[in-house]
Design a protein around this motif. Structure first.
Motif, PDB file in Angstrom:
ATOM      1  N   ARG A   1      -6.441  -3.470  -6.445  1.00 41.14           N
ATOM      2  CA  ARG A   1      -7.148  -5.122  -6.311  1.00 41.14           C
ATOM      3  C   ARG A   1      -8.382  -4.830  -7.182  1.00 41.14           C
ATOM      4  O   ARG A   1      -9.102  -4.272  -6.000  1.00 41.14           O
ATOM      5  CB  ARG A   1      -7.358  -5.416  -5.177  1.00 41.14           C
ATOM      6  CG  ARG A   1      -5.641  -5.941  -4.759  1.00 41.14           C
ATOM      7  CD  ARG A   1      -5.700  -5.798  -3.182  1.00 41.14           C
ATOM      8  NE  ARG A   1      -3.986  -5.411  -2.967  1.00 41.14           N
ATOM      9  CZ  ARG A   1      -3.099  -6.101  -1.248  1.00 41.14           C
ATOM     10  NH1 ARG A   1      -4.633  -5.209  -0.439  1.00 41.14           N
ATOM     11  NH2 ARG A   1      -2.110  -5.939  -1.585  1.00 41.14           N
TER      12      ARG A   1
ATOM     13  N   GLY B   1       3.255 -10.410  -0.391  1.00 43.24           N
ATOM     14  CA  GLY B   1       3.104  -8.955   0.283  1.00 43.24           C
ATOM     15  C   GLY B   1       2.801  -8.337   1.645  1.00 43.24           C
ATOM     16  O   GLY B   1       1.697  -9.186   1.328  1.00 43.24           O
TER      17      GLY B   1
ATOM     18  N   THR C   1       0.401  -4.260  -2.853  1.00 43.28           N
ATOM     19  CA  THR C   1       1.900  -4.496  -1.986  1.00 43.28           C
ATOM     20  C   THR C   1       3.529  -4.286  -2.841  1.00 43.28           C
ATOM     21  O   THR C   1       4.533  -3.881  -3.333  1.00 43.28           O
ATOM     22  CB  THR C   1       2.101  -5.502  -0.653  1.00 43.28           C
ATOM     23  OG1 THR C   1       0.707  -4.813  -0.008  1.00 43.28           O
ATOM     24  CG2 THR C   1       3.285  -4.461   0.222  1.00 43.28           C
TER      25      THR C   1
ATOM     26  N   ASP D   1      -3.995 -11.502   0.517  1.00 40.51           N
ATOM     27  CA  ASP D   1      -3.787  -9.219   1.535  1.00 40.51           C
ATOM     28  C   ASP D   1      -4.567  -9.489   2.235  1.00 40.51           C
ATOM     29  O   ASP D   1      -5.564  -8.323   2.187  1.00 40.51           O
ATOM     30  CB  ASP D   1      -4.041  -9.063  -0.309  1.00 40.51           C
ATOM     31  CG  ASP D   1      -2.897  -8.623  -1.283  1.00 40.51           C
ATOM     32  OD1 ASP D   1      -1.821  -9.070  -0.988  1.00 40.51           O
ATOM     33  OD2 ASP D   1      -3.335  -9.540  -2.376  1.00 40.51           O
TER      34      ASP D   1
HETATM   35 MG    MG Z   1      -0.590  -9.050  -0.045  1.00 42.46          MG
END
Ligand code: MG
Ligand code: IMP
Length: 337
Positions: free
Chosen positions: A259, A42, A253, A13
């Motif tokens: 997070r 994602g 995502t 991420d």
């Molecule tokens: Mg990601």
């Protein structure tokens, strides 16, 4: 000819999707090949105000000249692939005729997803529940089905390693897009709180079938702060209140989970640069740390503090910061190459 591998130096991420799409576009790259684990990833790519959230298709879709490939090391979910092809078409990006996946990609089945959603994987490791780990386990046991066995994928089947090696022989530009992050690697990460395979630069090459001698550049993508979803250690982790106060709040995502977050970690960054053999750094989300930098495309307009942060990364890692993300849009990048 330049062959560039793009990987994440923390826990995923970091904004790899945006960096990959920027490079595919800015360098008019002919091939963008996805390595990595599977649809547990994602990637968000924002073009003209619209965010595309991709889990399978390579982020290079933004350039209509770029051929998009998924290497045989990646496990695939046929439904997710077909859905993304149609979502991209709706957004004006026709990938039909320029998308291919290797005939030897292993295929995620409903039983893999089920096995990923409870017990040890779902509750202790806190996986994404997308079936990638159980599918890789079946592949190791030599009983997974492959893409070549699935009729709905037949029109997209390709020989990815052959295509990429030929493209490199002909002097074309190739991007190898990694997924997840260095410290989620099965070998180099915070075991057992890791994903189901290695995700470092060498693994990404193996996923798509190119040898180490073919790689010119390894771009290590580092976000300006560190985030992690799921279980496992996160050095310097902040309380949820502090994360919110700093404006570092993010949601996954794939899973929508909030997070966890911590400040930029120089020690982890140095180790990631070492393991991946990084040749340059892409620093993302600088605008989240320094809001005055939002949308900047020129290094000279950055504030002193922001420049100080970039320069400290360069001196502690001994590597140049060549790309700096200053906002979600594809072109919100300072390109110092
Ligand atoms: Mg990601
Ligand atoms: P799995 O990859 O779904 O098996 O999940 C294993 C661990 O890796 C969990 O902590 C996940 O949250 C994490 N993980 C897997 N893929 C990603 C990703 O793309 N970004 C961030 N974390 C991920």
């Amino acid at each position: 000819m330049v062959c560039t591998v793009i990987v994440d130096g923390f826990f995923g991420d970091s904004g790899k999707g945006k960096i990959v799409s920027y490079l595919a576009y800015a360098d008019d790259v002919e091939y963008c090949a996805r390595g990595g684990v599977g649809p547990n990833a994602g990637h968000t790519v924002t073009v003209n105000g619209r965010a595309y959230k991709l889990r399978m298709l390579p982020s290079g879709f933004v350039n209509p000249r770029t051929r998009l490939l998924i290497g045989p090391g990646v496990v695939v979910n046929p439904e997710v692939i077909l859905k993304e092809i149609s979502e991209l078409r709706e957004g004006g990006f026709d990938v039909e005729g320029r998308f291919g996946l290797d005939a030897q990609c292993a295929v995620i089945e409903p039983r893999h997803i089920e096995a990923d959603r409870g017990g040890h994987l779902g509750e202790v490791i806190q996986t994404t529940g997308t079936g990638t780990g159980p599918c890789n386990a079946d592949r190791a046991l030599r009983r997974a089905r492959l893409a070549r066995d699935i009729p709905s994928l037949s029109r997209y089947l390709a020989d990815v390693s052959l295509e990429l090696n030929r493209a490199l022989d002909e002097g074309m530009n190739v991007i190898v897009e990694g997924t997840q992050g260095t410290f989620l690697s099965l070998y180099h990460g915070t075991y057992p709180y890791v994903t189901s395979k290695d995700v470092c630069s060498s693994a990404a090459c193996s996923d798509v079938g190119i040898g180490p001698t073919r790689v010119d550049e390894v771009v290590l993508v580092l976000k300006s702060y560190v985030t992690r979803v799921g279980a496992g250690e996160l050095p310097g982790e902040l309380t949820p209140e502090e994360v919110k106060r700093r404006g570092w709040e993010e949601y996954g995502t794939v899973t929508g989970r909030q997070r966890r977050a911590a400040p930029f970690n120089f020690e982890l960054a140095r180790r990631a640069a070492m393991i991946n053999g990084a040749t340059q750094i892409a620093l993302t989300k600088l605008d989240v740390l320094y809001p005055e930098c939002r949308g900047a495309r020129d290094y000279g307009v950055l504030t002193r503090d922001a420049r100080g942060f970039v320069e400290r990364i360069e001196s502690e890692l001994g590597l140049p910061v060549t790309l700096i993300g200053t906002g979600p849009e594809l072109e919100e990048v300072i390109d110092l190459r």
